[in-house]
Structures are given as C-alpha cells and as structure tokens.
Design a protein around this motif. Structure first.
Motif, mmCIF file in Angstrom:
data_model
loop_
_atom_site.group_PDB
_atom_site.id
_atom_site.type_symbol
_atom_site.label_atom_id
_atom_site.label_comp_id
_atom_site.label_asym_id
_atom_site.label_seq_id
_atom_site.Cartn_x
_atom_site.Cartn_y
_atom_site.Cartn_z
ATOM 1 N N PHE A 263 35.680 12.503 45.904
ATOM 2 C CA PHE A 263 36.307 12.670 47.208
ATOM 3 C C PHE A 263 37.836 12.630 47.149
ATOM 4 C CE2 PHE A 263 32.256 11.117 49.514
ATOM 5 C CZ PHE A 263 31.738 12.401 49.427
ATOM 6 N N ASN A 264 38.400 12.413 45.963
ATOM 7 C CA ASN A 264 39.844 12.549 45.785
ATOM 8 C C ASN A 264 40.228 13.854 45.089
ATOM 9 O OD1 ASN A 264 41.155 10.272 46.930
ATOM 10 N ND2 ASN A 264 40.534 8.981 45.219
ATOM 11 N N SER A 265 39.260 14.513 44.450
ATOM 12 C CA SER A 265 39.577 15.639 43.568
ATOM 13 C C SER A 265 40.226 16.800 44.309
ATOM 14 C CB SER A 265 38.316 16.113 42.838
ATOM 15 O OG SER A 265 37.333 16.553 43.767
ATOM 16 N N SER A 266 39.724 17.138 45.499
ATOM 17 C CA SER A 266 40.303 18.264 46.229
ATOM 18 C C SER A 266 41.722 17.959 46.682
ATOM 19 C CB SER A 266 39.426 18.628 47.436
ATOM 20 O OG SER A 266 39.330 17.526 48.333
ATOM 21 N N LEU A 267 41.981 16.713 47.042
ATOM 22 C CA LEU A 267 43.329 16.326 47.461
ATOM 23 C C LEU A 267 44.301 16.427 46.290
ATOM 24 C CD1 LEU A 267 45.153 15.243 49.712
ATOM 25 C CD2 LEU A 267 44.482 12.929 49.038
#
Length: 364
Positions: A263-267
């Motif tokens: 859930f941090n990868s796209s950011l």
C-alpha cells in the motif's frame, strides 16, 4: 453560502479576500484502516489554521472516507462544519457509537486488515477464507457501508461545488488499472469501491465494472492535481510505515508488513515520477507551466504516522475503541502543528520531502 465558501475554498472571491500569508495546498490522504483516525486529527488542525486554503483533496480507502467527510463539511458550512463531520463520523464508527449492529460489523471489517493472531476470530477467518469467498458467504451482497456513507455525506451538493477538487481511487479488477473518480463522479459506491478489500467484500460494480480497494494502485493518487488545481504543493498524510527495522516472523506480522509495502508502492512510484520531472525542469530540459506541452513542478510535503506508528501493527488496525481513535486524533493534531511550525514558509517554495532519497532503488 457563497460568501462562506468564498472564505474557505479557492476562487476569485477567496483570492480577493485572502490575506497575503494565505497559502493554497492539496491534500493526499492515505488509507490504513483504523489508523485513519490519525488523519482525522491532522485535518482537524489544518482546518483550524486560517493561513491554509485547501484547493484539492485525494483519498483512498479510509483516506477516501476522510476525504468525503472533509469535503462534505466544507461544502455544507465551512471549516467548523468539516471538523464536526469528521468528529461525528469517527464517534459513530467507534465501539461506543450508535451504529446498528450490522453497520458496526461492516465498519469493523473496513477498519481492519487481518484478524487477531491466536484468537478464535483468526481461526474462523482462516478457515472461511481458505474455502469461501465473499461471494459465498454473502450471496445477497449486503453491505450497509453505502447507507452509512450516505447518512453522513450529501453527494449531490459535493458534486455541485466546483471550487473544491476531490479525487478517490479504486482498482479496476478487469484491467488492473487505477480508476480515479473525480468530483462529478463521486458517489457512495465510489467510496465503497475505494475501500473494498477483496477477501472481505465483494467487488463493487459501477456501470458494470468491478472495483477493489484503491490502495493497490493509488494510495493515494497525486497526479490528478496536476491539471486541475493552481497550487503545485501537495501535503501527503502517510499512515502506512515506510520502515520497520525488525523482521516480521509471525503470520500476522508478515501479512501486516506485506500490506504496508504494497500500500506504499504506488505512492513511491509517484514520488519517483515527480522527482524525475522536477529534475528535468530544473535542468531546463522541460518547460514549466500549465499550457499544453508544459509540466508542473510539484512540491511534496508529508505528515507521517511513522513517528510512533511503528509501535502499531495489524492488531491496532482492528481497534474500534474511541479512546484509541482519540489518541490517534491528538497525535495527528500534534504532527500537523509540528509540520506547520517547521515548514509553513516552505509551502509554495520547495519540497520538504527528499523525493530522490525516498524513491531511489537500493543497489548492491
């Protein structure tokens, strides 16, 4: 109403009345279960600061819920009403709130990622998820979340307000692409889609297209601001820890860390793209501006739950205790105050996040 909105939202009337120290900013609100109460506190403090004008807001999952509560309050009655809407919502979804039992059960699932390790709840969840999907255990697709969101948010009024840009992201199950719902397309279904964890809820269908939680591809999305808002400053409220020094060993710890990384990868990918474009602009290799063929130089700022968030885990994401929410709210207010004390003068001038350091790969 027009005079009230003019004092709160960007526009010609607001520009004329705003003091010189007022600065515009966009907000990008990450999802993260019950830890979204930290974002509640951040928003509460930002709303109390008259020097900031919120031009746009983007949210995913629990961040999408916070985003629509914020926007609904601003449209209904301004800063005070926005604070009230946020407070009323988080009180309602707490264990001491006044939700009907079915709605409470749904909210407890929304605000959690994994069940408690070693408890009957986890044993039940493991058994059910191994053999059944949400399509098996909920054939009628009952989900009171839609009724709950519609109880709090006047979507018709929100869609009709052109002065505040709002974006909610979801994952298109069929194409594997991020779907961004802009202000004129936002409904309770869009919020449900953004918060649809696929092992817990059936995919939310909008116009015949199934959607899952937006956190997989945009948590939250930043790029929609580039062509829709005047400000080049984005404040990210990031509640999934970036760094954990301890190696997870239990099943729940491993799953929790996988969720945080995913859930941090796209950011992080957006950080990398923003840093790349800014570098080319600074080198004179790309033109800066808003006309066709020109690019925005985005200043990124961030308020992190990391300061003490690494002490939390999958267990705390399950909590619906109002005292826990209140503790996160107070922590969010303090974090927002620290950020403004340290970096208010940097807004509109430069990034306060080292994007190259955040997004660079680790090379052997």
């Amino acid at each position: 109403m027009k005079n009230l909105l003019a004092s709160l939202l960007p526009g010609r009337a607001a520009d004329a009345a705003a003091p010189q120290t007022t600065k515009r900013i966009n907000l990008a609100l990450q999802g993260g279960g019950a830890h979204g109460a930290f974002t509640w506190g951040v928003l509460e403090h930002l709303l109390s600061n008259q020097r900031l004008v919120i031009e746009g807001v983007s949210g995913t999952s629990a961040g999408a819920v916070n985003a629509v509560m914020l926007a609904d309050g601003l449209v209904r009655g301004g800063r005070d009403e926005a604070q009230k809407r946020l407070a009323d919502f988080w009180r309602a979804v707490s264990s001491t709130g006044n939700l009907p039992s079915l709605q409470r059960a749904v909210m407890e699932r929304l605000l959690s990622f994994t069940p408690l390790e070693g408890t009957p709840v986890q044993a039940w969840f493991d058994a059910v998820s191994r053999y059944f999907s949400p399509y098996d255990v909920n054939p009628l697709n009952l989900n009171p979340l839609k009724d709950l969101i519609e109880r709090f948010v006047d979507f018709e009024a929100l869609r009709a307000c052109p002065d505040l840009q709002i974006f909610i992201s979801a994952t298109n199950v069929q194409t594997g692409r991020v779907r961004v719902f802009s202000r004129d397309k936002i409904t309770a279904d869009a919020v449900m889609a953004s918060a649809c964890l696929p092992l817990l809820f059936r995919a939310v269908e909008i116009d015949g297209v199934p959607y899952w939680d937006g956190g997989y591809l945009g948590n939250p999305v930043i790029f929609p601001f580039f062509g829709t808002t005047k400000t080049e400053d984005v404040l990210v409220v990031q509640i999934n820890p970036l760094v954990r020094l301890a190696t997870p060993t239990s099943a729940s710890e491993i799953m929790n860390r996988i969720n945080e990384i995913t859930f941090n990868s796209s950011l992080i990918a957006e950080y990398r793209a923003i840093a790349f474009v800014a570098r080319l602009i600074d080198q004179g290799r790309l033109p800066r501006g808003t006309r066709p063929g020109e690019y925005r130089r985005i200043n990124v700022h961030r308020i992190l739950l990391d300061r003490f968030g690494t002490h939390f885990d999958a267990f705390s994401k399950l909590s619906t205790d109002y005292d826990f929410f209140e503790m996160l709210r107070v922590s969010g207010r303090r974090a927002a105050r620290r950020f403004l004390d340290a970096h208010f003068d940097d807004i509109g001038v430069k990034s306060t996040v080292d994007l190259r350091a955040e997004a660079q790969a680790e090379w052997a």
